[in-house]
Design an enzyme around this catalytic site. Sequence first.
Site, PDB file in Angstrom:
ATOM      1  N   TYR A 252      -3.902  -2.385 -10.094  1.00 33.96           N
ATOM      2  CA  TYR A 252      -3.672  -2.001  -8.686  1.00 33.96           C
ATOM      3  C   TYR A 252      -2.743  -3.019  -8.001  1.00 33.96           C
ATOM      4  O   TYR A 252      -1.778  -2.643  -7.323  1.00 33.96           O
ATOM      5  CB  TYR A 252      -5.044  -1.908  -7.986  1.00 33.96           C
ATOM      6  CG  TYR A 252      -5.005  -1.995  -6.486  1.00 33.96           C
ATOM      7  CD1 TYR A 252      -4.556  -0.920  -5.710  1.00 33.96           C
ATOM      8  CD2 TYR A 252      -5.423  -3.154  -5.821  1.00 33.96           C
ATOM      9  CE1 TYR A 252      -4.524  -1.017  -4.330  1.00 33.96           C
ATOM     10  CE2 TYR A 252      -5.394  -3.243  -4.441  1.00 33.96           C
ATOM     11  CZ  TYR A 252      -4.949  -2.179  -3.690  1.00 33.96           C
ATOM     12  OH  TYR A 252      -4.905  -2.267  -2.329  1.00 33.96           O
TER      13      TYR A 252
ATOM     14  N   SER B 282       0.798  -1.241   0.000  1.00 40.54           N
ATOM     15  CA  SER B 282       0.000   0.000   0.000  1.00 40.54           C
ATOM     16  C   SER B 282       0.830   1.290   0.000  1.00 40.54           C
ATOM     17  O   SER B 282       0.263   2.370  -0.138  1.00 40.54           O
ATOM     18  CB  SER B 282      -0.947   0.020   1.189  1.00 40.54           C
ATOM     19  OG  SER B 282      -1.991  -0.883   0.947  1.00 40.54           O
TER      20      SER B 282
ATOM     21  N   LYS C 272       0.239   3.361  -2.941  1.00 41.71           N
ATOM     22  CA  LYS C 272      -0.924   4.257  -3.029  1.00 41.71           C
ATOM     23  C   LYS C 272      -0.512   5.731  -2.979  1.00 41.71           C
ATOM     24  O   LYS C 272      -1.220   6.593  -3.499  1.00 41.71           O
ATOM     25  CB  LYS C 272      -1.911   3.935  -1.905  1.00 41.71           C
ATOM     26  CG  LYS C 272      -2.526   2.537  -2.005  1.00 41.71           C
ATOM     27  CD  LYS C 272      -3.315   2.174  -0.738  1.00 41.71           C
ATOM     28  CE  LYS C 272      -3.916   0.777  -0.826  1.00 41.71           C
ATOM     29  NZ  LYS C 272      -4.561   0.355   0.434  1.00 41.71           N
TER      30      LYS C 272
ATOM     31  N   TYR D 247      -4.767   3.728   8.077  1.00 41.50           N
ATOM     32  CA  TYR D 247      -6.134   3.195   8.206  1.00 41.50           C
ATOM     33  C   TYR D 247      -6.731   3.535   9.576  1.00 41.50           C
ATOM     34  O   TYR D 247      -6.635   4.671  10.020  1.00 41.50           O
ATOM     35  CB  TYR D 247      -6.157   1.676   7.925  1.00 41.50           C
ATOM     36  CG  TYR D 247      -5.281   1.308   6.769  1.00 41.50           C
ATOM     37  CD1 TYR D 247      -5.568   1.804   5.499  1.00 41.50           C
ATOM     38  CD2 TYR D 247      -4.142   0.531   6.925  1.00 41.50           C
ATOM     39  CE1 TYR D 247      -4.754   1.504   4.414  1.00 41.50           C
ATOM     40  CE2 TYR D 247      -3.320   0.225   5.849  1.00 41.50           C
ATOM     41  CZ  TYR D 247      -3.627   0.720   4.604  1.00 41.50           C
ATOM     42  OH  TYR D 247      -2.823   0.430   3.554  1.00 41.50           O
TER      43      TYR D 247
ATOM     44  N   VAL E 163       1.193  -3.739   3.739  1.00 42.63           N
ATOM     45  CA  VAL E 163       1.162  -5.043   4.422  1.00 42.63           C
ATOM     46  C   VAL E 163       2.415  -5.892   4.169  1.00 42.63           C
ATOM     47  O   VAL E 163       2.560  -6.951   4.760  1.00 42.63           O
ATOM     48  CB  VAL E 163      -0.102  -5.886   4.115  1.00 42.63           C
ATOM     49  CG1 VAL E 163      -1.348  -5.290   4.719  1.00 42.63           C
ATOM     50  CG2 VAL E 163      -0.259  -6.132   2.622  1.00 42.63           C
TER      51      VAL E 163
HETATM   52  N1  GLN Z   1      -2.401  -5.259  -2.017  1.00 42.94           N
HETATM   53  C1  GLN Z   1      -2.905  -5.191  -0.674  1.00 42.94           C
HETATM   54  C2  GLN Z   1      -4.410  -5.371  -0.659  1.00 42.94           C
HETATM   55  O1  GLN Z   1      -5.050  -4.889  -1.534  1.00 42.94           O
HETATM   56  C3  GLN Z   1      -2.512  -3.878  -0.079  1.00 42.94           C
HETATM   57  C4  GLN Z   1      -3.026  -3.708   1.329  1.00 42.94           C
HETATM   58  C5  GLN Z   1      -2.072  -2.984   2.233  1.00 42.94           C
HETATM   59  O2  GLN Z   1      -0.877  -2.914   2.016  1.00 42.94           O
HETATM   60  N2  GLN Z   1      -2.615  -2.487   3.314  1.00 42.94           N
HETATM   61  O3  GLN Z   1      -4.961  -6.000   0.203  1.00 42.94           O
END
Ligand code: GLN
Length: 307
Positions: A191, A63, A66, A243, A261
């Site tokens: 994505y 993420s 992002k 988050y 993650v």
């Molecule tokens: N690719 C992961 C997902 O979509 C990214 C989530 C994350 O890093 N929090 O679940």
Amino acid sequence: MDYQKILQEIQEEVQELLHKGKVADYIPALAEVSPAQFAMSITLFDGTQFSIGSADTLFSIQSISKVYSFTMALQFYSKELYKRINIEPSGNPFNSLVQLEYENGKPRNPFINAGAINVTDSLISYYGNDNITYEQVLEFIRSISQDSSIDSNLVVSNSEMEHGHRNLALANLMKSFNNLDNDVYEVVQTYFKHCSVEMSTKMLSRSMLFLANSGVDPVSGVRHISTAQAKRINAVMLTCGHYDASGDFAFNVGLPGKSGVGGGIVAVVPNLMGISVWSPGLNEQGNSLVGTKALELFTTKTGISIF
Ligand code: GLN
């Protein structure tokens, strides 16, 4: 300030926590990563780096990607982007579906999964093609990191696609509310490919310099975004970057940051440096347990924070 000494102290202090987190096993290809790893890097405005641990090891940025896709969407759409995505903290898990239903398919912010999938959709509309979008985001990451070797790991993105039911559900829900322009599978796959980019803490801390310097890379002198946009990206990182633990991160660390993650976190110290830390064991909200602690120790020991 003796940054190297501070990093060494941090590494010693987090040792006992290295087995406490849990790796992200909902993406099978990530479940195999050993949790007891640690790296931390900082990059100053002249390009000088200080690192500790396995700071050259490549890991899945997930993420953190992002931040890069949001930056690109802001370059192209500016305020228009906020017609399709909000910028409020969600207070919900990163992959939550319920809020999206209540709020008519408009994601709370660009850093929860729904928001990032929507950002990817906006980029595909801009470029008119999913493969070109993937390549352009990769190129952008290489350019802000000043490293052409950066690439993605398609084993990870394929593994995520096979188990991507929840992200596909988010994309389908947005599509049902007419808030997704392109093919659901193409958007989610693109994505996932961005999430599967692999970088080290050295690369990641370098990539944050333009956000620490009002949109201009202090080493290359290239402006990537306007000063106002840099302010906004940092604000969304501070309020939404972790988050439902974003308040906790702001409280304990006191810097704009973004987690993934894969166990990586990036943080921005305005006018001073980019930081990155990595340790794959996650806390309950899906953020690196040791990484969060290491950043808290860093801002406490140095007295550096935005507050
Ligand atoms: N690719 C992961 C997902 O979509 C990214 C989530 C994350 O890093 N929090 O679940």
